[in-house]
Motif scaffolding. Sequence first.
Motif, PDB file in Angstrom:
ATOM      1  N   SER A 115       0.780  -1.254   0.002  1.00 49.57           N
ATOM      2  CA  SER A 115      -0.127  -0.140   0.189  1.00 49.57           C
ATOM      3  C   SER A 115       0.840   1.395   0.111  1.00 49.57           C
ATOM      4  CB  SER A 115      -0.978  -0.065   1.035  1.00 49.57           C
ATOM      5  OG  SER A 115      -0.377   0.162   2.609  1.00 49.57           O
ATOM      6  N   VAL A 142       1.859   1.638  -3.593  1.00 50.31           N
ATOM      7  CA  VAL A 142       0.614   2.109  -4.543  1.00 50.31           C
ATOM      8  C   VAL A 142       0.410   3.566  -4.219  1.00 50.31           C
ATOM      9  CG1 VAL A 142      -1.760   1.754  -4.656  1.00 50.31           C
ATOM     10  CG2 VAL A 142      -0.084  -0.254  -4.520  1.00 50.31           C
ATOM     11  N   GLY A 168      -4.621   4.470  -5.271  1.00 53.19           N
ATOM     12  CA  GLY A 168      -3.506   5.359  -4.804  1.00 53.19           C
ATOM     13  C   GLY A 168      -3.463   6.106  -3.970  1.00 53.19           C
ATOM     14  N   SER A 195      -4.798   4.644  -0.531  1.00 56.37           N
ATOM     15  CA  SER A 195      -3.286   4.433   0.072  1.00 56.37           C
ATOM     16  C   SER A 195      -2.744   5.565   0.721  1.00 56.37           C
ATOM     17  CB  SER A 195      -2.644   3.494  -0.764  1.00 56.37           C
ATOM     18  OG  SER A 195      -3.178   2.316  -1.380  1.00 56.37           O
ATOM     19  N   GLN A 206      -0.471   2.254 -14.709  1.00 56.27           N
ATOM     20  CA  GLN A 206      -0.204   2.980 -13.462  1.00 56.27           C
ATOM     21  C   GLN A 206       0.871   3.877 -13.392  1.00 56.27           C
ATOM     22  OE1 GLN A 206      -2.853   2.002 -11.734  1.00 56.27           O
ATOM     23  NE2 GLN A 206      -3.001  -0.108 -12.548  1.00 56.27           N
ATOM     24  N   TRP A 233      -3.146   4.859  -9.098  1.00 58.45           N
ATOM     25  CA  TRP A 233      -3.439   3.438  -9.206  1.00 58.45           C
ATOM     26  C   TRP A 233      -4.879   3.350  -9.488  1.00 58.45           C
ATOM     27  CZ3 TRP A 233       0.837  -0.076  -8.555  1.00 58.45           C
ATOM     28  CH2 TRP A 233       0.207  -1.618  -8.720  1.00 58.45           C
TER      29      TRP A 233
END
Length: 423
Positions: free
Chosen positions: A119, A122, A392, A395, A134, A127
């Motif tokens: 995470s 990311v 993304g 996270s 990505q 993402w």
Amino acid sequence: IWVLVAGQLLADRPTWSAALRLKQAGWILSGASFVWFVIVADPSGMIESFFDSLTRPLTIGALALTVCAGAATWLMWSRRAANHFHTPRAVEEALSGLAFLSPNLLGFAIFFGFPLFFSLYVSFFDWETTNTGQDFVGLSNYIRALSLDMASTSEPNAGTEVLNDGFQVLMNIDWFGQHWVLGARDVEFWLSMRNIFVFLVLSVPLAVLPALLLSSVLASRLPGMKAFRTIYFIPSVAGVIGVAIVWGQMFDATIGWINYLLDLVGLSEPGQGHGWLTQRSTALLSMVIVFAWMMFGFNTVLYLAGHQSIPKELYEAAEIDGASTWQIFRKITVPQLRNTTFYVVITTSILALQLFDIVWIMSRPVAGGPNFATQTPVLTLYQEAFANNAQGYASALAWVLFIVIFGFTAFQFRQQRDEAQAG
């Protein structure tokens, strides 16, 4: 190959009877036939796809790493390696202990450690699960979450026109006769942070202080105290979803028991039920009450465990000296339960900052409503990840919340250490 393996296993055990050898050989041949059938038939196509994936560099590297790790483990536990490195008995016992712990450690690494650091990886990307490409964005997700803007204006209710591009109005503030507009790129996240800190300040005292008082009563030797301990602990083991649904009905404006009881005691007008969950002024307070009620019994049990470590001689000496009940509680019980209070406050605070399930169930039909009055950081990152498909950015929000919780916990540990050193 399987026949050779079976022969080797049987050859190593010359004392076995012929019937037992035949039985073991039958099991080995049956297992080999089953494996051969699965490989040849492969009705689901999983094995074929597995062998096709062996040509990928990532798969080859993972298999090579697994084989090397297995070989290293086998060599490490071999008697020849132990003799060569003069391994003492204590090291051998430690390695055996790690071997027994390895399933739990592997589970922790695979299902907690890897997702945690993945995470973090990311969070530096734009993402999306439905997009194969990505894009690396660096700290843009964190900048978007934490960006604030402030501007002064002569108008009391100015809007986004006084803020920079990309900012929305978070709140209007009047300071010393001057109007200010505070803006943010992600207004929803900052509203959730405000709500969770208000929730923290209100819920933790309600979940800790009554538990401390009740534990002192339950720690006494009065008749029936064991039954009361069980009764107060029941909310802690009850299902969160069921508890939230029941409390949601109790807070209902038309059929709720809370409004009915207020009507009975004359605190509200008959037929004019208050919408506890639909009014901004009381929606968050309702969540505080439910959370404190759920944590109250568990914290009481923790305090009861702390009471068992207090020497009875202290209470006997205080009674001989003529101390009152309040003096005994304030001068003996509270100081002796300092470590327990620290643990209770820390655990309750962490759970409060991670609030999600109660809000998700009780703030229906719009989670976080009304008008973001019960929006929490965990609910925000959940909506970003699964409703807006912004994995993304979600996270990044998760790591911001982690830093907040870690900082709060570290501050509490430092305060506890300073108090212990001063005492």
